[in-house]
Design a protein around this motif. Sequence first.
Motif, PDB file in Angstrom:
ATOM      1  N   LEU A   1       0.876  -1.167   0.000  1.00 50.78           N
ATOM      2  CA  LEU A   1       0.000   0.000   0.000  1.00 50.78           C
ATOM      3  C   LEU A   1       0.914   1.218   0.000  1.00 50.78           C
ATOM      4  N   HIS A   2       0.630   2.224  -0.831  1.00 51.39           N
ATOM      5  CA  HIS A   2       1.500   3.406  -0.826  1.00 51.39           C
ATOM      6  C   HIS A   2       0.787   4.602  -1.434  1.00 51.39           C
ATOM      7  N   GLN A   3       1.332   5.769  -1.156  1.00 53.03           N
ATOM      8  CA  GLN A   3       0.779   7.020  -1.671  1.00 53.03           C
ATOM      9  C   GLN A   3       1.083   7.167  -3.157  1.00 53.03           C
ATOM     10  N   SER A   4       0.125   7.749  -3.872  1.00 50.49           N
ATOM     11  CA  SER A   4       0.331   8.042  -5.292  1.00 50.49           C
ATOM     12  C   SER A   4      -0.430   9.307  -5.650  1.00 50.49           C
ATOM     13  N   SER A   5       0.117  10.059  -6.586  1.00 52.41           N
ATOM     14  CA  SER A   5      -0.573  11.259  -7.067  1.00 52.41           C
ATOM     15  C   SER A   5      -1.629  10.911  -8.104  1.00 52.41           C
ATOM     16  N   SER A   6      -1.682   9.627  -8.505  1.00 49.78           N
ATOM     17  CA  SER A   6      -2.667   9.182  -9.494  1.00 49.78           C
ATOM     18  C   SER A   6      -3.484   8.035  -8.915  1.00 49.78           C
ATOM     19  N   VAL A   7      -4.674   8.367  -8.424  1.00 54.59           N
ATOM     20  CA  VAL A   7      -5.592   7.360  -7.872  1.00 54.59           C
ATOM     21  C   VAL A   7      -6.942   7.579  -8.543  1.00 54.59           C
ATOM     22  N   PRO A   8      -7.113   7.077  -9.764  1.00 56.04           N
ATOM     23  CA  PRO A   8      -8.317   7.394 -10.537  1.00 56.04           C
ATOM     24  C   PRO A   8      -9.555   6.589 -10.158  1.00 56.04           C
ATOM     25  N   ASN A   9      -9.503   5.834  -9.053  1.00 58.70           N
ATOM     26  CA  ASN A   9     -10.648   5.037  -8.604  1.00 58.70           C
ATOM     27  C   ASN A   9     -11.011   3.944  -9.609  1.00 58.70           C
ATOM     28  N   ARG A  10      -9.998   3.433 -10.283  1.00 57.90           N
ATOM     29  CA  ARG A  10     -10.124   2.282 -11.171  1.00 57.90           C
ATOM     30  C   ARG A  10      -8.777   1.568 -11.166  1.00 57.90           C
ATOM     31  N   PRO A  11      -8.713   0.319 -11.584  1.00 61.46           N
ATOM     32  CA  PRO A  11      -7.427  -0.388 -11.609  1.00 61.46           C
ATOM     33  C   PRO A  11      -6.421   0.347 -12.492  1.00 61.46           C
ATOM     34  N   ALA A  12      -5.272   0.718 -11.920  1.00 63.19           N
ATOM     35  CA  ALA A  12      -4.302   1.508 -12.680  1.00 63.19           C
ATOM     36  C   ALA A  12      -2.857   1.214 -12.301  1.00 63.19           C
ATOM     37  N   SER A  13      -2.635   0.441 -11.244  1.00 62.79           N
ATOM     38  CA  SER A  13      -1.271   0.244 -10.755  1.00 62.79           C
ATOM     39  C   SER A  13      -0.624  -0.978 -11.397  1.00 62.79           C
ATOM     40  N   HIS A  14       0.632  -1.230 -11.011  1.00 56.26           N
ATOM     41  CA  HIS A  14       1.342  -2.430 -11.456  1.00 56.26           C
ATOM     42  C   HIS A  14       1.202  -3.568 -10.452  1.00 56.26           C
ATOM     43  N   GLY A  15       0.210  -3.490  -9.570  1.00 55.80           N
ATOM     44  CA  GLY A  15      -0.038  -4.561  -8.607  1.00 55.80           C
ATOM     45  C   GLY A  15      -0.184  -4.080  -7.181  1.00 55.80           C
ATOM     46  N   CYS A  16       0.360  -2.896  -6.883  1.00 55.92           N
ATOM     47  CA  CYS A  16       0.206  -2.339  -5.544  1.00 55.92           C
ATOM     48  C   CYS A  16      -1.182  -1.726  -5.373  1.00 55.92           C
ATOM     49  N   VAL A  17      -1.468  -1.303  -4.147  1.00 61.04           N
ATOM     50  CA  VAL A  17      -2.705  -0.580  -3.852  1.00 61.04           C
ATOM     51  C   VAL A  17      -2.338   0.885  -3.669  1.00 61.04           C
ATOM     52  N   ARG A  18      -2.718   1.708  -4.638  1.00 63.67           N
ATOM     53  CA  ARG A  18      -2.420   3.141  -4.566  1.00 63.67           C
ATOM     54  C   ARG A  18      -3.416   3.841  -3.653  1.00 63.67           C
ATOM     55  N   LEU A  19      -2.899   4.799  -2.858  1.00 63.38           N
ATOM     56  CA  LEU A  19      -3.714   5.552  -1.915  1.00 63.38           C
ATOM     57  C   LEU A  19      -3.592   7.045  -2.206  1.00 63.38           C
ATOM     58  N   PRO A  20      -4.663   7.817  -1.975  1.00 61.97           N
ATOM     59  CA  PRO A  20      -4.572   9.274  -2.136  1.00 61.97           C
ATOM     60  C   PRO A  20      -3.529   9.865  -1.192  1.00 61.97           C
ATOM     61  N   ASP A  21      -3.021  11.033  -1.556  1.00 65.24           N
ATOM     62  CA  ASP A  21      -1.884  11.637  -0.852  1.00 65.24           C
ATOM     63  C   ASP A  21      -2.061  11.691   0.658  1.00 65.24           C
ATOM     64  N   ASP A  22      -3.062  12.446   1.117  1.00 67.06           N
ATOM     65  CA  ASP A  22      -3.220  12.665   2.552  1.00 67.06           C
ATOM     66  C   ASP A  22      -3.601  11.388   3.285  1.00 67.06           C
ATOM     67  N   PHE A  23      -4.439  10.568   2.649  1.00 68.04           N
ATOM     68  CA  PHE A  23      -4.879   9.353   3.326  1.00 68.04           C
ATOM     69  C   PHE A  23      -3.725   8.378   3.527  1.00 68.04           C
ATOM     70  N   ALA A  24      -2.812   8.285   2.564  1.00 70.13           N
ATOM     71  CA  ALA A  24      -1.674   7.373   2.703  1.00 70.13           C
ATOM     72  C   ALA A  24      -0.873   7.703   3.955  1.00 70.13           C
ATOM     73  N   ARG A  25      -0.669   8.987   4.186  1.00 69.28           N
ATOM     74  CA  ARG A  25       0.083   9.411   5.370  1.00 69.28           C
ATOM     75  C   ARG A  25      -0.709   9.124   6.643  1.00 69.28           C
ATOM     76  N   THR A  26      -2.009   9.386   6.606  1.00 64.90           N
ATOM     77  CA  THR A  26      -2.847   9.144   7.779  1.00 64.90           C
ATOM     78  C   THR A  26      -2.901   7.661   8.122  1.00 64.90           C
ATOM     79  N   LEU A  27      -3.098   6.810   7.104  1.00 69.11           N
ATOM     80  CA  LEU A  27      -3.160   5.372   7.344  1.00 69.11           C
ATOM     81  C   LEU A  27      -1.834   4.862   7.896  1.00 69.11           C
ATOM     82  N   TYR A  28      -0.737   5.379   7.393  1.00 64.86           N
ATOM     83  CA  TYR A  28       0.592   4.991   7.876  1.00 64.86           C
ATOM     84  C   TYR A  28       0.704   5.238   9.382  1.00 64.86           C
ATOM     85  N   GLY A  29       0.146   6.351   9.834  1.00 60.89           N
ATOM     86  CA  GLY A  29       0.208   6.672  11.253  1.00 60.89           C
ATOM     87  C   GLY A  29      -0.740   5.855  12.108  1.00 60.89           C
ATOM     88  N   MET A  30      -1.760   5.265  11.498  1.00 55.04           N
ATOM     89  CA  MET A  30      -2.743   4.481  12.251  1.00 55.04           C
ATOM     90  C   MET A  30      -2.285   3.050  12.502  1.00 55.04           C
TER      91      MET A  30
END
Length: 417
Positions: free
Chosen positions: A100-129
């Motif tokens: 799971l990691h932060q990405s500037s491109s999270v179009p709400n459809r399958p778009a990655s090379h296998g990872c789970v892309r997360l929106p900018d702010d949420f990726a940081r918040t989830l990391y802290g949780m």
Amino acid sequence: MMVRTVLPLLLISATVFTTPALSQDGTNLQIIVSKQDQKLVVYDGTKVVATSRVSTGKEGHSTPSGIFSIIQKAKYHESNLYSNAPMPWMQRITWSGVALHQSSSVPNRPASHGCVRLPDDFARTLYGMTALGAHVIITDAPVTPVVVNHPFLFTPRHDEPQLLSGAKLRGGDAVSATKPVEVAMIDVPAVPKAELPTPSNPAPLRILITYSDDQQIVRDAQVLLRELGFDTGSTDGQTGPLTREAIRGFKRWKSLNTKGPLITPEFLTALYASAGKPMPPRGHLYVRQNFKPLFDAPVAIAHPDQPLGTYFLDAVDVNHQTGATTWQAVTLDNASPHKPQSSVITIGTHDGSNPSTSETYGLNAVLDRITIEPDIRTRIESTMTTGTSLTITDQGIGKETDEGTDFITILPPKNRS
């Protein structure tokens, strides 16, 4: 205990927090990703504490479905597979490269090379949780944890003070039956339940119950064949030329069918009977803790010719003082309802029974089929803590399960035909 305050209805990058505080320190949160909805939901017990849109793997790079846990965290990481692509707020779930990691491109459809892309702010918040060991479940269709009750499920136990410790009965043959018998009692002051000792917060247990794998079945058969005078060459669990010929030779000796799968219930029944040994249980239980193997033991699974499916169960609010806990479960929708067939091995019962699917499939029916030895149950129940998890699956120990991981169960791709 660390408590993080979460502002109610705080909206960050399509992320919603819905509860005022987390009850755990991050280890026991459960993250569920639906590839169908391209959505991530964070659960604290059965309560939703956060949601977000995501982007999973695109066609040709599909994100695997299954049961994972966070095994590594880094505030900044670069991909080893894709041209050092940046992966901020990275939370790894397999050593082969899924995270799971932060990405500037999270179009709400399958778009990655296998990872789970997360929106900018949420990726940081989830990391802290989260903390290492937090479970991540990835499915096709969305699933929700539900509270389950079943007598098989483990419950925490505590050894009460032994009131007759050191007591010696006076009487027996040396004392007339007409005289009172004196019993030496040790005075033990009443101890309030709240003062009883508890385990010193060890890491949660990770438990896996599955069928014995083919290699173990072959290895056990090789040992018995050699004892009976058939040369298998080795006891490596592989069906090499010598092992195949040894099995065929045994079948000819016992007038068994030599065509079709090499190892069948009829063959195993005859082999163990000829060796004068009982058939071993078809199931196996494995336990890990702190990303390392702890112990394992055989378990009996009724109707071993029937599938188990794949289920993930998590113990919350484990209390060794009261002996209470709550189990919640997720049934993975794309768990195969049929065990994969092998041209070499077909294992099952040979008792003439033909149970219906409703009698053997589904979580309650599967739990009814499993029996473990009392000493194994005691060992688990004496050391289980909040966050102890149980995976039941046909898939065996996944190839991604390795040093530095919990049990990783990867499901076969869903048949879309």
